[in-house]
Design an enzyme around this catalytic site. Structure first.
Site, PDB file in Angstrom:
ATOM      1  N   LYS A 179      -9.002  -1.090   6.151  1.00  0.00           N
ATOM      2  CA  LYS A 179      -9.340  -1.488   4.778  1.00  0.00           C
ATOM      3  C   LYS A 179      -8.364  -2.537   4.249  1.00  0.00           C
ATOM      4  O   LYS A 179      -8.760  -3.467   3.551  1.00  0.00           O
ATOM      5  CB  LYS A 179      -9.343  -0.254   3.870  1.00  0.00           C
ATOM      6  CG  LYS A 179     -10.564   0.633   4.120  1.00  0.00           C
ATOM      7  CD  LYS A 179     -10.542   1.892   3.299  1.00  0.00           C
ATOM      8  CE  LYS A 179      -9.487   2.844   3.752  1.00  0.00           C
ATOM      9  NZ  LYS A 179      -9.668   4.233   3.446  1.00  0.00           N
ATOM     10  N   ASP A 219     -15.359   3.319   8.354  1.00  0.00           N
ATOM     11  CA  ASP A 219     -14.325   4.224   7.841  1.00  0.00           C
ATOM     12  C   ASP A 219     -14.911   5.174   6.799  1.00  0.00           C
ATOM     13  O   ASP A 219     -14.574   6.357   6.770  1.00  0.00           O
ATOM     14  CB  ASP A 219     -13.163   3.422   7.239  1.00  0.00           C
ATOM     15  CG  ASP A 219     -12.126   4.354   6.614  1.00  0.00           C
ATOM     16  OD1 ASP A 219     -11.502   5.115   7.363  1.00  0.00           O
ATOM     17  OD2 ASP A 219     -11.976   4.348   5.383  1.00  0.00           O
ATOM     18  N   SER A 221      -7.638   4.015   9.563  1.00  0.00           N
ATOM     19  CA  SER A 221      -8.433   4.019   8.337  1.00  0.00           C
ATOM     20  C   SER A 221      -7.768   3.119   7.279  1.00  0.00           C
ATOM     21  O   SER A 221      -8.407   2.243   6.674  1.00  0.00           O
ATOM     22  CB  SER A 221      -8.538   5.469   7.837  1.00  0.00           C
ATOM     23  OG  SER A 221      -8.933   5.532   6.497  1.00  0.00           O
ATOM     24  N   HIS A 264       0.858  -1.192   0.000  1.00  0.00           N
ATOM     25  CA  HIS A 264       0.000   0.000   0.000  1.00  0.00           C
ATOM     26  C   HIS A 264       0.884   1.228   0.000  1.00  0.00           C
ATOM     27  O   HIS A 264       1.826   1.323   0.781  1.00  0.00           O
ATOM     28  CB  HIS A 264      -0.900   0.012   1.244  1.00  0.00           C
ATOM     29  CG  HIS A 264      -1.750   1.243   1.352  1.00  0.00           C
ATOM     30  ND1 HIS A 264      -2.943   1.383   0.687  1.00  0.00           N
ATOM     31  CD2 HIS A 264      -1.558   2.404   2.017  1.00  0.00           C
ATOM     32  CE1 HIS A 264      -3.458   2.569   0.940  1.00  0.00           C
ATOM     33  NE2 HIS A 264      -2.640   3.212   1.756  1.00  0.00           N
ATOM     34  N   ARG A 323     -14.384  13.487   8.523  1.00  0.00           N
ATOM     35  CA  ARG A 323     -13.036  14.073   8.716  1.00  0.00           C
ATOM     36  C   ARG A 323     -12.724  15.077   7.626  1.00  0.00           C
ATOM     37  O   ARG A 323     -12.130  16.125   7.868  1.00  0.00           O
ATOM     38  CB  ARG A 323     -11.982  12.950   8.712  1.00  0.00           C
ATOM     39  CG  ARG A 323     -11.961  12.136   9.984  1.00  0.00           C
ATOM     40  CD  ARG A 323     -11.129  10.881   9.816  1.00  0.00           C
ATOM     41  NE  ARG A 323      -9.763  11.153   9.436  1.00  0.00           N
ATOM     42  CZ  ARG A 323      -8.985  10.303   8.747  1.00  0.00           C
ATOM     43  NH1 ARG A 323      -9.449   9.128   8.362  1.00  0.00           N
ATOM     44  NH2 ARG A 323      -7.758  10.625   8.458  1.00  0.00           N
TER      45      ARG A 323
HETATM   46  N1  URA Z   1      -6.059   7.120   3.045  1.00  0.00           N
HETATM   47  C1  URA Z   1      -6.982   6.464   3.757  1.00  0.00           C
HETATM   48  O1  URA Z   1      -7.444   5.403   3.352  1.00  0.00           O
HETATM   49  N2  URA Z   1      -7.373   6.969   4.939  1.00  0.00           N
HETATM   50  C2  URA Z   1      -6.909   8.115   5.434  1.00  0.00           C
HETATM   51  O2  URA Z   1      -7.302   8.516   6.515  1.00  0.00           O
HETATM   52  C3  URA Z   1      -5.949   8.808   4.678  1.00  0.00           C
HETATM   53  C4  URA Z   1      -5.523   8.278   3.476  1.00  0.00           C
END
Ligand code: URA
Length: 432
Positions: free
Chosen positions: A187, A161, A183, A82, A168
């Site tokens: 995922k 999220d 977050s 990632h 946010r």
């Molecule tokens: N990417 C994400 O998936 N979450 C965040 O909070 C910031 C970047």
């Protein structure tokens, strides 16, 4: 349990318990907790931070709020990568076939462009026919059969999220390390991988502009991974200037295929093989970094990685003729060069503004439903530390409009030519 007490506790700097965090996340998903209380807690977390334990509990609660891919039927240790995102960061596209060719299954669940940064799925869709959607069963079958797939998120991944991220975004609580880390990790873990390698970018084109912030995020991701039983390594890499030489959707596919043919730019190759080497170590296909690096270099020179890429294209409905003929992807009508105004060395080539330029040309989205122009972008002929002569082309703008004055002005203002400049460091640090 009352939400107001949870807010009070965090506002005063206390750590939240597992029950409190679960109460919060369940309430967010069910809608029982109103947005004003959710955002009050997010702001309290922003100012008071969270312990590693709290971050892990929050990650698990968000992960458990939705579906989780079950990839146990795929043999081997599944390893994914990632990136926190950057300009010209097309690493996932050559990386997945490279590691798959070395025997490491890569079930890659990717995203679309965010802000000025392009998204892997958008880039792949520049290839005629490429399908980013697969059912869970198709995804598992493809990774089992050929060792890789690059798709968009399937099913209902981390709905907590989704809701929290949207809040946010409009309450200025995005750049909070515990909130970003939980977050991302919720995922990624939901996508079913066994191990993770993170590319945490730092510099003008990165989410984390400063090195200290990038390091803090890298450590937070690795700590949560450890606590959640997902082996994780984070590498901090440069994003002060774009990665590679091509920025834009079709252009980045060209450069990715070039790398798989052994012709890609050195910086792109180094970041790709560095991340891949850590994936090989986590996937138990190599004992040391050097062994892994050589193994991956070999799958490029033997053509095995390019072959894997072809297999992936065929499996996902894409026209694999693209490998030999880039012109089957959308092509821009006009090319404009940006010429050096004096002789010297490139001192600055701001990644952020190159990303904005690509977006202004139509390569990124300004609004969620904007149609992308896959053909446009920027090709760099010079990078920081390179010598340039007066009148020589620093870069070429690929556009479908004849008027690129605004784009040229933006780029000109963020490229400097100085007497001398060193090439920036590319790989800063690895966090285990
Ligand atoms: N990417 C994400 O998936 N979450 C965040 O909070 C910031 C970047």
């Amino acid at each position: 349990m009352r939400m107001v007490d949870i807010i009070h506790q965090k506002r005063n700097g206390g750590a939240l318990s597992e029950d409190q965090i679960n109460f919060f996340i369940n309430g967010v998903v069910s809608g029982d907790i109103p947005d004003y209380q959710t955002t009050a807690l997010l702001m309290a977390i922003y100012y008071q931070n969270m312990t590693v334990d709290e971050r892990t509990i929050l990650t698990k609660a968000m992960l458990n709020s939705g579906d989780r891919l079950d990839l146990h039927k795929i043999p081997g240790i599944k390893v994914d990568k990632h990136s926190t995102g950057g300009i010209g960061d097309k690493v996932s596209i050559p990386l997945a076939p490279i590691v798959a060719a070395a025997g490491i299954p890569d079930p890659m669940v990717s995203g679309r462009g965010l802000g000025n940064t392009g998204g892997t799925l958008d880039k792949l869709e520049a290839i005629p026919g490429y399908k980013v959607e697969e059912s869970e069963a198709q995804f598992i079958k493809q990774v089992s059969d050929i060792g890789l797939a690059i798709i968009g998120a399937t099913g209902n991944i981390a709905p907590a999220d989704k809701k929290i991220y949207a809040l946010r975004d409009v309450t200025d609580t995005v750049d909070s390390i515990p909130l970003i880390a939980s977050s991302i990790m919720s995922k990624k873990i939901a996508s079913g991988t066994d191990a993770l390698v993170f590319d945490v970018k730092t510099g003008s084109g990165a989410f984390m502009k400063t090195y200290d912030k990038a390091k803090e995020l890298a450590q937070a991701l690795v700590d949560i991974g450890k606590n959640a039983g997902i082996k994780s390594i984070a590498v901090i890499t440069d994003m002060s200037q774009p990665l590679g030489n091509k920025i834009g959707n079709s252009l980045e596919i060209e450069e990715s295929i070039d790398l798989l043919k052994g012709k890609g730019p050195d910086d792109l190759k180094e970041v790709t093989l560095t991340l891949g080497s850590y994936m090989a170590i986590l996937g138990q296909k190599a004992q040391s970094f050097n062994e892994a690096y050589q193994m991956l270099d070999k799958v490029i020179s033997s053509g095995a990685a390019l072959d894997k890429f072809r297999q992936m294209l065929k499996a996902q409905g894409a026209d694999d003729h693209v490998i030999d003929d880039y012109s089957i992807m959308p092509q821009a009508k006009y090319h404009f060069d940006l010429l050096a105004e004096r002789t010297g060395t490139i001192g600055q080539l701001s990644a952020n503004e190159v990303g904005i330029a690509s977006m202004m040309l139509g390569g990124g989205r300004l609004k969620i439903d904007d149609q992308l122009d896959y053909s446009v972008g920027v090709v760099l002929h010079k990078k920081v530390g390179d010598l340039v002569k007066e009148g020589e082309s620093i870069l070429t703008i690929y556009s479908n409009h004849q008027d690129v004055a605004e784009v040229k002005a933006l780029l000109n203002n963020h490229i400097s030519i100085v007497e001398t400049a060193d090439k920036p460091r590319l790989i800063y640090e690895t966090i285990y």
